[in-house]
Design a protein around this motif. Structure first.
Motif, mmCIF file in Angstrom:
data_model
loop_
_atom_site.group_PDB
_atom_site.id
_atom_site.type_symbol
_atom_site.label_atom_id
_atom_site.label_comp_id
_atom_site.label_asym_id
_atom_site.label_seq_id
_atom_site.Cartn_x
_atom_site.Cartn_y
_atom_site.Cartn_z
ATOM 1 N N ALA A 145 77.440 54.682 -7.162
ATOM 2 C CA ALA A 145 78.219 55.636 -7.943
ATOM 3 C C ALA A 145 78.713 56.795 -7.080
ATOM 4 O O ALA A 145 79.744 57.392 -7.378
ATOM 5 C CB ALA A 145 77.403 56.177 -9.109
ATOM 6 N N GLY A 146 78.006 57.094 -6.009
ATOM 7 C CA GLY A 146 78.390 58.217 -5.143
ATOM 8 C C GLY A 146 79.361 57.783 -4.059
ATOM 9 O O GLY A 146 79.454 56.609 -3.693
ATOM 10 N N GLU A 147 80.090 58.738 -3.529
ATOM 11 C CA GLU A 147 81.060 58.494 -2.461
ATOM 12 C C GLU A 147 80.354 57.953 -1.228
ATOM 13 O O GLU A 147 79.379 58.519 -0.743
ATOM 14 C CB GLU A 147 81.780 59.805 -2.115
ATOM 15 C CG GLU A 147 82.964 59.639 -1.202
ATOM 16 C CD GLU A 147 84.124 58.896 -1.850
ATOM 17 O OE1 GLU A 147 84.809 58.163 -1.131
ATOM 18 O OE2 GLU A 147 84.328 59.042 -3.065
ATOM 19 N N GLY A 148 80.798 56.801 -0.727
ATOM 20 C CA GLY A 148 80.260 56.214 0.492
ATOM 21 C C GLY A 148 78.961 55.457 0.318
ATOM 22 O O GLY A 148 78.399 54.981 1.305
ATOM 23 N N GLU A 149 78.452 55.334 -0.910
ATOM 24 C CA GLU A 149 77.202 54.598 -1.121
ATOM 25 C C GLU A 149 77.454 53.088 -1.105
ATOM 26 O O GLU A 149 78.535 52.613 -1.444
ATOM 27 C CB GLU A 149 76.575 54.984 -2.472
ATOM 28 C CG GLU A 149 76.030 56.389 -2.509
ATOM 29 C CD GLU A 149 75.350 56.718 -3.840
ATOM 30 O OE1 GLU A 149 74.739 57.790 -3.903
ATOM 31 O OE2 GLU A 149 75.444 55.922 -4.801
ATOM 32 N N THR A 150 76.433 52.340 -0.703
ATOM 33 C CA THR A 150 76.509 50.884 -0.683
ATOM 34 C C THR A 150 76.659 50.349 -2.099
ATOM 35 O O THR A 150 75.896 50.724 -2.988
ATOM 36 C CB THR A 150 75.222 50.303 -0.051
ATOM 37 O OG1 THR A 150 75.075 50.844 1.250
ATOM 38 C CG2 THR A 150 75.276 48.799 0.019
ATOM 39 N N LYS A 151 77.632 49.454 -2.290
ATOM 40 C CA LYS A 151 77.879 48.883 -3.610
ATOM 41 C C LYS A 151 77.400 47.435 -3.710
ATOM 42 O O LYS A 151 77.488 46.829 -4.767
ATOM 43 C CB LYS A 151 79.369 48.955 -3.947
ATOM 44 C CG LYS A 151 79.859 50.384 -4.096
ATOM 45 C CD LYS A 151 81.307 50.429 -4.497
ATOM 46 C CE LYS A 151 81.756 51.867 -4.677
ATOM 47 N NZ LYS A 151 83.124 51.953 -5.136
ATOM 48 N N ASP A 167 77.569 43.635 -10.353
ATOM 49 C CA ASP A 167 79.011 43.546 -10.102
ATOM 50 C C ASP A 167 79.737 44.769 -10.675
ATOM 51 O O ASP A 167 79.099 45.736 -11.099
ATOM 52 C CB ASP A 167 79.582 42.226 -10.628
ATOM 53 C CG ASP A 167 79.505 42.077 -12.137
ATOM 54 O OD1 ASP A 167 79.211 43.066 -12.843
ATOM 55 O OD2 ASP A 167 79.755 40.956 -12.622
ATOM 56 N N THR A 168 81.081 44.704 -10.691
ATOM 57 C CA THR A 168 81.880 45.863 -11.129
ATOM 58 C C THR A 168 81.712 46.155 -12.616
ATOM 59 O O THR A 168 82.074 47.238 -13.073
ATOM 60 C CB THR A 168 83.372 45.643 -10.808
ATOM 61 O OG1 THR A 168 83.797 44.423 -11.429
ATOM 62 C CG2 THR A 168 83.612 45.576 -9.320
ATOM 63 N N ALA A 169 81.153 45.226 -13.381
ATOM 64 C CA ALA A 169 80.849 45.465 -14.795
ATOM 65 C C ALA A 169 79.374 45.831 -14.983
ATOM 66 O O ALA A 169 78.873 45.845 -16.098
ATOM 67 C CB ALA A 169 81.201 44.232 -15.631
ATOM 68 N N ALA A 170 78.671 46.116 -13.883
ATOM 69 C CA ALA A 170 77.248 46.477 -13.876
ATOM 70 C C ALA A 170 76.377 45.365 -14.443
ATOM 71 O O ALA A 170 75.349 45.609 -15.067
ATOM 72 C CB ALA A 170 77.011 47.801 -14.601
#
Length: 197
Positions: A145-151, A167-170
């Motif tokens: 959720a934070g800027e630059g965090e691993t997704k 995924d992008t839908a959590a």
């Protein structure tokens, strides 16, 4: 000294105050005492029970956080923010058209916890994904959720504790977590304000 009686029976004594008449329809003193004692016990029981029940009510700080409103106007497409609701992290993510398409392209039958993106968002607001930021494995806070965090591999969220990936839908896609990130109860108060809770 002669006693005169006006009653028909010369042997009948005059009635005593508080005594029931023969044939017994009137109240007796004993009945009054019984009713008074039961009433007093009932009032005492209520006086004891009310504080016990009242102490189970949520405290003022919990009630204050029962619902929060979040201004989402500053969240650009592809960005997410973290906020706190009921002492738990909340992720609010503005999905890009590409992220929406990726989520919709996944066959629901292949998911561990089957759900479509449409089921996890509000109608007319498919780009806004709001979830609790708590991994369903052991309660860690995932990254993403934070800027630059691993997704993670699926572009959503990555739990650093045990490697669960969403995924992008959590939705859970890999790792030990059994369920998708939970979607709290929320509603749109306006196009730019969301009420959670």
């Amino acid at each position: 000294m002669a006693i005169t009686h006006t009653a028909d029976d010369p042997n009948q004594r005059p009635p005593v105050i508080g005594e029931a008449k023969e044939g017994g329809a009137g109240p007796r003193r004993r009945d009054f005492l019984n009713i008074a004692a039961v009433s007093f016990a009932g009032i005492g029981a209520v006086a004891v029970v009310i504080p016990l029940v009242n102490q189970m009510n949520p405290s003022a700080d919990v009630l204050a956080l029962a619902a929060i409103e979040v201004d989402i106007s500053a969240i650009a497409s592809g960005q997410a923010i973290k906020t706190i609701w009921r002492k738990q992290p909340i992720f609010i993510r503005n999905l890009t058209p590409k992220e929406i398409a990726e989520a919709d392209a996944v066959p629901v039958s292949s998911l561990r916890d089957p759900a479509t993106l449409a089921q996890r968002t509000k109608e007319g607001h498919k780009n806004w994904l709001i979830t609790l930021g708590v991994c369903t494995h052991l309660g860690c806070v995932p990254l993403g959720a934070g800027e630059g965090e691993t997704k993670g591999e699926f572009g959503g969220y990555f739990c650093p504790c045990h490697g669960s990936q969403y995924d992008t839908a959590a939705r859970i896609r890999k790792g030990p977590a059994p369920k998708n990130l939970q979607v709290p109860d929320y509603s749109f108060k306006s196009p730019t304000v969301v009420q959670i809770g």
